[in-house]
Design a protein around this motif. Structure first.
Motif, PDB file in Angstrom:
ATOM      1  N   ASP A   1       0.826  -1.217   0.000  1.00  0.00           N
ATOM      2  CA  ASP A   1       0.000   0.000   0.000  1.00  0.00           C
ATOM      3  C   ASP A   1       0.859   1.266   0.000  1.00  0.00           C
TER       4      ASP A   1
ATOM      5  N   THR B   1      -8.973   5.299   1.926  1.00  0.00           N
ATOM      6  CA  THR B   1      -9.770   5.936   0.884  1.00  0.00           C
ATOM      7  C   THR B   1      -8.917   6.805  -0.026  1.00  0.00           C
TER       8      THR B   1
ATOM      9  N   TYR C   1     -14.306   3.727  -1.298  1.00  0.00           N
ATOM     10  CA  TYR C   1     -14.308   3.238  -2.681  1.00  0.00           C
ATOM     11  C   TYR C   1     -15.490   2.315  -2.936  1.00  0.00           C
TER      12      TYR C   1
ATOM     13  N   LEU D   1     -12.712  -0.147  -6.589  1.00  0.00           N
ATOM     14  CA  LEU D   1     -11.763  -1.108  -6.014  1.00  0.00           C
ATOM     15  C   LEU D   1     -11.270  -2.069  -7.091  1.00  0.00           C
TER      16      LEU D   1
ATOM     17  N   ILE E   1      -8.664  -0.422  -9.110  1.00  0.00           N
ATOM     18  CA  ILE E   1      -7.404  -0.349  -8.369  1.00  0.00           C
ATOM     19  C   ILE E   1      -6.678  -1.686  -8.432  1.00  0.00           C
TER      20      ILE E   1
ATOM     21  N   ALA F   1      -9.161   0.494   0.486  1.00  0.00           N
ATOM     22  CA  ALA F   1      -8.295   0.007  -0.600  1.00  0.00           C
ATOM     23  C   ALA F   1      -7.078  -0.732  -0.062  1.00  0.00           C
TER      24      ALA F   1
END
Length: 397
Positions: free
Chosen positions: A28, A69, A213, A218, A221, A254
């Motif tokens: 992340d 987020t 999201y 998502l 992503i 996320a």
DNA sequence: TATCCACCGGAAGATGGGGTAT
DNA sequence: ATACCCCATCTTCCGGTGGATA
């Protein structure tokens, strides 16, 4: 030389079972070139920074929204581009994460370092650091744009003292040349409401809200990360869809979606089938929860372990919703058994909240009238039996 | 309607352990 | 050695809280 390592490339039966090509992309902390679903926030942020192009001070800002987020990602993404665009201009961007620097002193320490002043990381008068910073800032003769990530953690401790003195500086500066602008990023939605009037009158930020999201966002992503980090054709579309749907239902974080993708890909690679499927996602869901809770418990202080043990044992003894009173009673016994003096109930009550915020237990308020208003343990992140096993492992030492 | 129960949670202060400066 | 400084953790103190009960 190359031949010596050729076994690394020889795959049984000629099929390619590798899945992960670039693990960094599946973390992340990685900020990709584009951020799916955050166009609106990016645009708004860029517009807010526009004044810098004309050597004018931008207004203060606040990003709010739930965890995962995209607040930090948007901030880093935009700042990266802006600092290139403004190369050579008298502007200084500084990013500080307040989860590490969660006191005025430590933030000021970071600011000193950012302006090239080395001061001791503790044991020094705070006023000196503040003076240092003021002087260095004026010396540098720039506009400062400061990002305070997770600023709510700082404000909780220092009550907005730092936010106040930083934003207050603008009243004494020649704004044609110098200015201090703060962007506060916060996971709690109401952190602005909790600020002191005085602080708010000088900080008074423009807000940008980050909604959770959606499943589609998502999915985009995940698709982006898969394309960047996984071998082409090594995943089933349904696997990504499944992660997206599940995480969207849980609140659109996320970070969690990416964690699941990484874990699922790791599991898929381990079973050597060469393809990431929905089955792997299903296993990953269990694994991710389990490993998060395990890590959390392992790093718990001793009294936290005893409190958790008391709660878990009550659950196992058949009490479906043990409250603070009962937990405290049992905790006291355990403490004496381990020859430590028990903490007060006030403290244990706070420890229960801390266990909750670590995601180990779930708490609910019970307004029981004559039986009192009490916190009640409603559930646990893992089955109580499993928690007991982990606890036994940890307390054995 | 007043009171009470059994705990909630904010505020402030104590404690002890890290450090620096002289 | 002494006088400071910072900080996390814990204790003490105390005004809520809201349905049950008198």
């Amino acid at each position: 030389m190359a031949a010596r390592y050729s076994h690394l490339n020889s795959i049984p039966s000629g099929r390619n079972v590798r899945i992960i090509q670039d693990r960094r992309v599946l973390s992340d902390a990685y900020v990709p070139e584009t951020l799916p679903g955050r166009d609106e926030q990016i645009l708004m942020f860029e517009e807010h920074l526009e004044p810098l192009l004309f050597n004018e001070p931008p207004s203060h800002m606040a990003f709010t929204g739930m965890a995962g987020t995209g607040k930090t990602a948007v901030a880093k993404h935009v700042l990266r581009h802006k600092s290139e665009e403004l190369r050579g201009a008298p502007v200084r961007f500084i990013y500080i994460n307040c989860s590490q620097a969660n006191t005025s002193y430590r933030v000021m320490y970071q600011l000193n370092r950012a302006f090239g002043i080395l001061v001791p990381p503790s044991g020094y008068p705070y006023d000196v650091l503040e003076d240092n910073f003021r002087k260095a800032f004026l010396e540098a003769d720039v506009r400062m744009f400061l990002v305070l990530d997770e600023v709510d953690l700082l404000v909780r401790r220092d009550g907005g003292r730092l936010l106040y003195s930083l934003t207050r500086m603008n009243y004494d500066l020649d704004l044609r040349r110098n200015s201090v602008t703060v962007l506060g990023i916060s996971n709690t939605l109401n952190f602005l409401d909790r600020l002191d009037r005085r602080v708010l009158s000088s900080y008074n930020p423009d807000r940008i809200f980050f909604q959770p999201y959606s499943a589609d966002e998502l999915y985009n992503i995940l698709l982006q990360r898969a394309r960047l980090g996984l071998r082409p054709g090594s995943w089933e579309d349904a696997a990504l869809r499944r992660i997206a749907a599940k995480v969207a239902r849980e609140g659109g974080d996320a970070r969690r979606a990416i964690d699941l993708l990484r874990m699922a890909a790791t599991l898929a690679e381990r079973d050597r089938s060469g393809k990431l499927t929905e089955d792997h996602v299903e296993q990953a869901e269990i694994r991710v929860d389990e490993s998060e809770v395990q890590v959390a418990i392992r790093t718990l202080p001793f009294h936290h372990l005893l409190v958790l043990k008391a709660a878990v044992d009550l659950l196992l003894a058949g009490d479906p919703r043990p409250g603070t009173g009962k937990i405290y009673e049992r905790y006291e016994r355990y403490a004496r058994r381990f020859l430590v003096s028990p903490l007060t109930m006030r403290r244990v009550s706070a420890i229960l909240r801390e266990l909750e915020s670590q995601g180990i237990i779930e708490i609910e308020m019970s307004y029981g009238g004559a039986r009192g208003n009490t916190k009640v343990v409603r559930g646990t992140a893992l089955p109580p039996l499993r928690l007991k096993e982990i606890l036994n492992e940890v307390t054995r030492v």
